[in-house]
Design a protein around this motif. Sequence first.
Motif, PDB file in Angstrom:
ATOM      1  N   GLY A 291       0.806  -1.214   0.000  1.00 54.28           N
ATOM      2  CA  GLY A 291       0.000   0.000   0.000  1.00 54.28           C
ATOM      3  C   GLY A 291       0.837   1.261   0.000  1.00 54.28           C
ATOM      4  O   GLY A 291       2.056   1.225   0.129  1.00 54.28           O
ATOM      5  N   LYS A 292       0.171   2.391  -0.158  1.00 53.20           N
ATOM      6  CA  LYS A 292       0.881   3.676  -0.226  1.00 53.20           C
ATOM      7  C   LYS A 292       1.065   4.279   1.158  1.00 53.20           C
ATOM      8  O   LYS A 292       1.684   5.321   1.295  1.00 53.20           O
ATOM      9  CB  LYS A 292       0.113   4.643  -1.115  1.00 53.20           C
ATOM     10  CG  LYS A 292       0.021   4.175  -2.557  1.00 53.20           C
ATOM     11  CD  LYS A 292      -0.791   5.117  -3.413  1.00 53.20           C
ATOM     12  CE  LYS A 292      -1.034   4.505  -4.786  1.00 53.20           C
ATOM     13  NZ  LYS A 292      -2.067   5.220  -5.530  1.00 53.20           N
ATOM     14  N   GLY A 293       0.515   3.658   2.148  1.00 50.07           N
ATOM     15  CA  GLY A 293       0.677   4.168   3.505  1.00 50.07           C
ATOM     16  C   GLY A 293      -0.556   4.934   3.960  1.00 50.07           C
ATOM     17  O   GLY A 293      -1.282   5.520   3.151  1.00 50.07           O
ATOM     18  N   PHE A 294      -0.753   4.930   5.267  1.00 47.36           N
ATOM     19  CA  PHE A 294      -1.891   5.629   5.865  1.00 47.36           C
ATOM     20  C   PHE A 294      -1.869   7.104   5.469  1.00 47.36           C
ATOM     21  O   PHE A 294      -0.834   7.751   5.567  1.00 47.36           O
ATOM     22  CB  PHE A 294      -1.808   5.477   7.386  1.00 47.36           C
ATOM     23  CG  PHE A 294      -2.929   6.157   8.133  1.00 47.36           C
ATOM     24  CD1 PHE A 294      -4.255   5.908   7.803  1.00 47.36           C
ATOM     25  CD2 PHE A 294      -2.642   7.030   9.170  1.00 47.36           C
ATOM     26  CE1 PHE A 294      -5.285   6.529   8.492  1.00 47.36           C
ATOM     27  CE2 PHE A 294      -3.675   7.662   9.871  1.00 47.36           C
ATOM     28  CZ  PHE A 294      -4.991   7.414   9.529  1.00 47.36           C
ATOM     29  N   PHE A 314     -13.613  -0.067   1.251  1.00 42.43           N
ATOM     30  CA  PHE A 314     -12.591  -1.098   1.031  1.00 42.43           C
ATOM     31  C   PHE A 314     -11.536  -0.644   0.022  1.00 42.43           C
ATOM     32  O   PHE A 314     -10.401  -1.101   0.060  1.00 42.43           O
ATOM     33  CB  PHE A 314     -13.256  -2.398   0.562  1.00 42.43           C
ATOM     34  CG  PHE A 314     -12.324  -3.563   0.515  1.00 42.43           C
ATOM     35  CD1 PHE A 314     -11.874  -4.166   1.685  1.00 42.43           C
ATOM     36  CD2 PHE A 314     -11.881  -4.071  -0.695  1.00 42.43           C
ATOM     37  CE1 PHE A 314     -11.005  -5.235   1.647  1.00 42.43           C
ATOM     38  CE2 PHE A 314     -11.005  -5.149  -0.736  1.00 42.43           C
ATOM     39  CZ  PHE A 314     -10.569  -5.730   0.439  1.00 42.43           C
ATOM     40  N   SER A 315     -11.889   0.278  -0.878  1.00 42.54           N
ATOM     41  CA  SER A 315     -10.900   0.742  -1.851  1.00 42.54           C
ATOM     42  C   SER A 315      -9.813   1.578  -1.172  1.00 42.54           C
ATOM     43  O   SER A 315      -8.661   1.586  -1.594  1.00 42.54           O
ATOM     44  CB  SER A 315     -11.576   1.536  -2.969  1.00 42.54           C
ATOM     45  OG  SER A 315     -12.109   2.734  -2.465  1.00 42.54           O
ATOM     46  N   THR A 316     -10.177   2.289  -0.111  1.00 42.38           N
ATOM     47  CA  THR A 316      -9.158   3.020   0.650  1.00 42.38           C
ATOM     48  C   THR A 316      -8.216   2.033   1.337  1.00 42.38           C
ATOM     49  O   THR A 316      -6.989   2.196   1.314  1.00 42.38           O
ATOM     50  CB  THR A 316      -9.825   3.893   1.727  1.00 42.38           C
ATOM     51  OG1 THR A 316     -10.779   4.724   1.111  1.00 42.38           O
ATOM     52  CG2 THR A 316      -8.795   4.726   2.450  1.00 42.38           C
ATOM     53  N   VAL A 317      -8.813   1.004   1.923  1.00 39.93           N
ATOM     54  CA  VAL A 317      -7.994  -0.023   2.572  1.00 39.93           C
ATOM     55  C   VAL A 317      -7.011  -0.590   1.555  1.00 39.93           C
ATOM     56  O   VAL A 317      -5.813  -0.696   1.803  1.00 39.93           O
ATOM     57  CB  VAL A 317      -8.886  -1.155   3.135  1.00 39.93           C
ATOM     58  CG1 VAL A 317      -8.028  -2.223   3.799  1.00 39.93           C
ATOM     59  CG2 VAL A 317      -9.897  -0.595   4.111  1.00 39.93           C
ATOM     60  N   GLY A 318      -7.533  -0.910   0.376  1.00 37.06           N
ATOM     61  CA  GLY A 318      -6.693  -1.507  -0.659  1.00 37.06           C
ATOM     62  C   GLY A 318      -5.583  -0.571  -1.102  1.00 37.06           C
ATOM     63  O   GLY A 318      -4.441  -0.983  -1.279  1.00 37.06           O
ATOM     64  N   GLU A 319      -5.897   0.723  -1.282  1.00 38.73           N
ATOM     65  CA  GLU A 319      -4.885   1.643  -1.782  1.00 38.73           C
ATOM     66  C   GLU A 319      -3.821   1.944  -0.731  1.00 38.73           C
ATOM     67  O   GLU A 319      -2.632   1.951  -1.018  1.00 38.73           O
ATOM     68  CB  GLU A 319      -5.519   2.961  -2.255  1.00 38.73           C
ATOM     69  CG  GLU A 319      -4.464   3.863  -2.890  1.00 38.73           C
ATOM     70  CD  GLU A 319      -4.979   5.222  -3.311  1.00 38.73           C
ATOM     71  OE1 GLU A 319      -6.038   5.631  -2.829  1.00 38.73           O
ATOM     72  OE2 GLU A 319      -4.290   5.870  -4.112  1.00 38.73           O
ATOM     73  N   GLU A 320      -4.283   2.197   0.495  1.00 40.28           N
ATOM     74  CA  GLU A 320      -3.322   2.677   1.484  1.00 40.28           C
ATOM     75  C   GLU A 320      -2.634   1.560   2.273  1.00 40.28           C
ATOM     76  O   GLU A 320      -1.542   1.750   2.790  1.00 40.28           O
ATOM     77  CB  GLU A 320      -4.027   3.644   2.446  1.00 40.28           C
ATOM     78  CG  GLU A 320      -4.567   4.873   1.706  1.00 40.28           C
ATOM     79  CD  GLU A 320      -4.931   6.018   2.613  1.00 40.28           C
ATOM     80  OE1 GLU A 320      -5.078   5.789   3.830  1.00 40.28           O
ATOM     81  OE2 GLU A 320      -5.054   7.141   2.101  1.00 40.28           O
ATOM     82  N   TRP A 321      -3.296   0.403   2.388  1.00 39.67           N
ATOM     83  CA  TRP A 321      -2.723  -0.680   3.197  1.00 39.67           C
ATOM     84  C   TRP A 321      -2.265  -1.848   2.344  1.00 39.67           C
ATOM     85  O   TRP A 321      -1.712  -2.808   2.871  1.00 39.67           O
ATOM     86  CB  TRP A 321      -3.736  -1.160   4.244  1.00 39.67           C
ATOM     87  CG  TRP A 321      -4.211  -0.063   5.147  1.00 39.67           C
ATOM     88  CD1 TRP A 321      -5.157   0.869   4.874  1.00 39.67           C
ATOM     89  CD2 TRP A 321      -3.731   0.256   6.462  1.00 39.67           C
ATOM     90  NE1 TRP A 321      -5.316   1.737   5.926  1.00 39.67           N
ATOM     91  CE2 TRP A 321      -4.450   1.376   6.922  1.00 39.67           C
ATOM     92  CE3 TRP A 321      -2.774  -0.323   7.309  1.00 39.67           C
ATOM     93  CZ2 TRP A 321      -4.248   1.950   8.169  1.00 39.67           C
ATOM     94  CZ3 TRP A 321      -2.576   0.244   8.555  1.00 39.67           C
ATOM     95  CH2 TRP A 321      -3.294   1.375   8.983  1.00 39.67           C
TER      96      TRP A 321
END
Lengths: 418, 620
Positions: A291-294, A314-321
């Motif tokens: 992921g790109k980080g929190f 869930f897309s935020t979870v996927g992108e950042e984590w």
Amino acid sequence: MKSNVKFDWITILLFLILVVFGWLNIYSTSYTEAATGIFDLSHTFGRQALWIVLSLILVIFILSVEAKFYQRFSSVIYLLSLLSLAGLFVFGKTISGATAWYVFGPFSIQPGEFAKAATALALAKYLSDIQTNITSFKHQLGAFAVILLPTLLILPQPDPGSAVVYAAFFFPLYREGLSGGYLLVGFSLVALFVLTLAFGTLWVSVGIVVLSLLILFFNRKKRKRHFSRYFIISVLAVLFSFSVNYIFHSIFQQHHRDRFNLVLGKEVDTKGIGFNTNQSEIAIGSGGWTGKGFMQGTQTKGNFVPEQHTDYIFSTVGEEWGFLGAGGLIVLFVCLLLRLAFLAERQKSQFSRVYGYSVLGILFIHFAVNIGMVIGILPTVGIPLPFLSYGGSSLWGFTLLLFIFIRLDASRKGYSTL
Amino acid sequence: MRKILPFLLVVLTGLLLLGRLLYLQVIDDSFMVLSQNNAIKIEYDYPQRGYIFDRNDKLLVSNQPSYDVMAIPREVEPFDTLELSILLSVSQEDLAKQLDKAKIYSPRLPSVIVPQLSKEEYAYLQEKMRKYKGFYIQKRSLRDYQVDFAANVLGYISEANTAEIAEKPYYIAGDLIGRQGVEKEYEKILRGRKGVKYIQKDIHNLELGPYKEGQYDTLPVKGKDINLTIDAELQAYGEKLMKGKWGGIVALEPQTGEILSLITAPGYDPGLLVGRKRSRNFNKLWYDTIAKPLYDRSLQAMYPPGSPFKALTGLIALQENVIDTKERIDCHLGFSYGRGGRMACHPHKAPLSLTPAIAHSCNAYFGKTYRRIIEKYDSAQKGVNVWHDHLASFGLGDYLGYDLPSGQPGRIPDAEYYNKWYPANRWRATYIISNGIGQGEVATTPIQLANMTAAIANRGWFYTPHILKEIDGNPIKEKKYTQKNYTTIDAENFDPIIEGMFGVYEYGTARFLQVPGVEVCGKTGTAENFTKIDGERVQLTDHSIFVAFAPKDDPKIAIAVFVENGYWGSRYGGRIASLMIEKYLKGEITRTDLEKWVLEHDLIEEYKKPYSGEPFKINQ
């Protein structure tokens, strides 16, 4: 509380992890520099923080009520819930297309989110009645009626997504002895529907005929060949396949059709209906392993995924984590669901077991359909991801649903069937 | 079964979701790029290109601002195409075509729609462009030429083409790239490095601020200024002398290998290849396939060198001990060899020893000497290879290694070369004897001739010729150009040859070309040449060749002049070399008659002959 009351801390811990992780992601999607603190109510994350605190208070209430209460008053709760749904037709407020809300000043509440728990209670009550025999057709109708009543009230809001969730009650019904034939028929219809859309009526009909001939061929040595039964099923299947076209083109609305076409890969329009799914796939896909980080998601920051704090969290979870975070979340959900199945099985009372399987079913459908939609393998169906998606009603609805079961489970020893 | 089904369903669903997630996030990496495209805008800041100066700090090339109208296709909103096409003074069709092209290149990256507006056009358009969404004006710097000569040395810049963009990741559409000359050779030094800013955008294409607090942003780095080794005055003078003639002049500073001037004729004004008229002018130059102004004759013209080559034959013969300086060799208007072979010579005193043989350019002397070199060894193969290796040490027969992007290797044949010609390797010195006098199979370029002359002037060594003197005021340190290359000839063997070349001016073939007060050494040359007319081989007037260096004992300049169809060596080549040397060493011309002769004579009629369609005479 009584000394023999033992709460299942594993489930409670999983609940807390999901809620907190959900809040972190909502924080990331909605943070701006103007925020004054984590309870800043002008921001989405601030309101969600408030909902979480309130839901914890709700948890204490739920857990301190006697387990018997839920069984005894389940019918009343169910009736109140139906009334609240019916009342929407008169007092309901329309928000983003669905008349699903009561509005009190700055707050709005969605009764549909609570109706799931009420229906689960009512179904548990009905099935656990000593007179109910689920293998009899009459009682099957009774059970279906309990489930269909709220569904029929929700469908015209319109909120097809929430209505789909009521399929979850197949879990307890099947567990309690409903013929597997219902499931088979249900699955077959869904499969026929999708296959017809994907390959057309002709090929599906050919497939059905070939399949039934093959079955006949392999069963040729059995005495009873039920030739007429196969014939009738095949004919019905072919007829259904033909009717799919009619249903799809005449009953479905264009945006429903688009959603199916999209998942079947028939449409590549990334500006219209495909936009959400496309953007959400991009966001998740760009997360990579870690992921790109929190707070570092470029898609999240740029608000590229619509509804990202609710249905598309869930897309935020996927992108950042990344895969580790999103995959981990899936594993957490699977753990929670398996734990619920385990808990439901260990209940001594049929009421608790039916209720437990209802909770399992509802959470499972939400989990599978929501994530399936966000990662582009199911049509767009607007239902939230339990405990993570933004929204007071949905959070409280799920909290209520889950903690009533935790309460029932805690009293399984000192609590006997009536 | 009824208890297990939910377990199974949950676990299988979990695995299915994980599988899809793995595909999206780990296996298919196209989403990374899509995400970048989506959310990050890249802005470039173009630095000034470095200035170019000559060896005396005279400014040759500076910059002028230029403005390109750019468009990002996906951000372009419907607009009044007629109005915009009038504003930009292009046709509506061209505008539509450019936009289509831009869309094909990339919907999200900027493309040039109208290149290189002038300052005035920019001032007028700047305000008006705002209402056209998706269009903007990108400032760049274009070249501003302070001189109208040396185009072949300087080269030019133009937009990088699709192939270059694909090959070199630094360049994006609309970026300028150096072509030919030092612009190409020193592109990286001159261009500097463009600055990059990454900007986070949101879904409405609004800019939210620097991406990751600008930690990936870079500042532009200004291009470095360079000094060339060229003497602008000498270069300009040489080009003036070459008016109406085709050919090349290369002048070197023997003690450093620096290229003092590099002239090709016909040349062109470098200012022609700037701005919006660039491509029209370029086509004009490119399609002139007769005079070939884009062809750098000083680097690329490959011809038999003729008589100057005799100096090398003499040097190798001395080194190989097949002659001494005293032996006199007969010449009866040439000599006969082998079975019926004969090499002709012009009338002069005979017999001659080495030094006067150079001065009088005796064919017989060097033909016979060459034969001795080859026949010294057991086989002609061995002999030719020894001869070849001596010449290679003078930088002949291969690319010289100078710092300009065009050139030719020339040709010095070795045994392998003749083995291919003659079956069963049955060939002898007499078969290839013309090589000894610079005819036959040997071929050189003007810069190779100049370099060879410099090596003789230095008595046995040279620096690889180069065009770059300083970068931002710091002398170049590159080993290739600051380390001596030694020839295989011992220093003492050069004296009799240099005396002979001095004799060329004192009493030989160039005695009327002496530079007052300067001891010049030189050698005339004449090269037969042929063309094809209607598939038939036709001989044209000889090329006039001349090499020289001066002063004899402390050489400051070595020069090679080559004039196409200029007839004998001293006629054009010798005159021009003499004037160039005087100009460089004294700064002025005392022999105005000589200068006037060169300026007033041209060879236009000579060049028209093969295209006239009528029979013509040569060497008149």
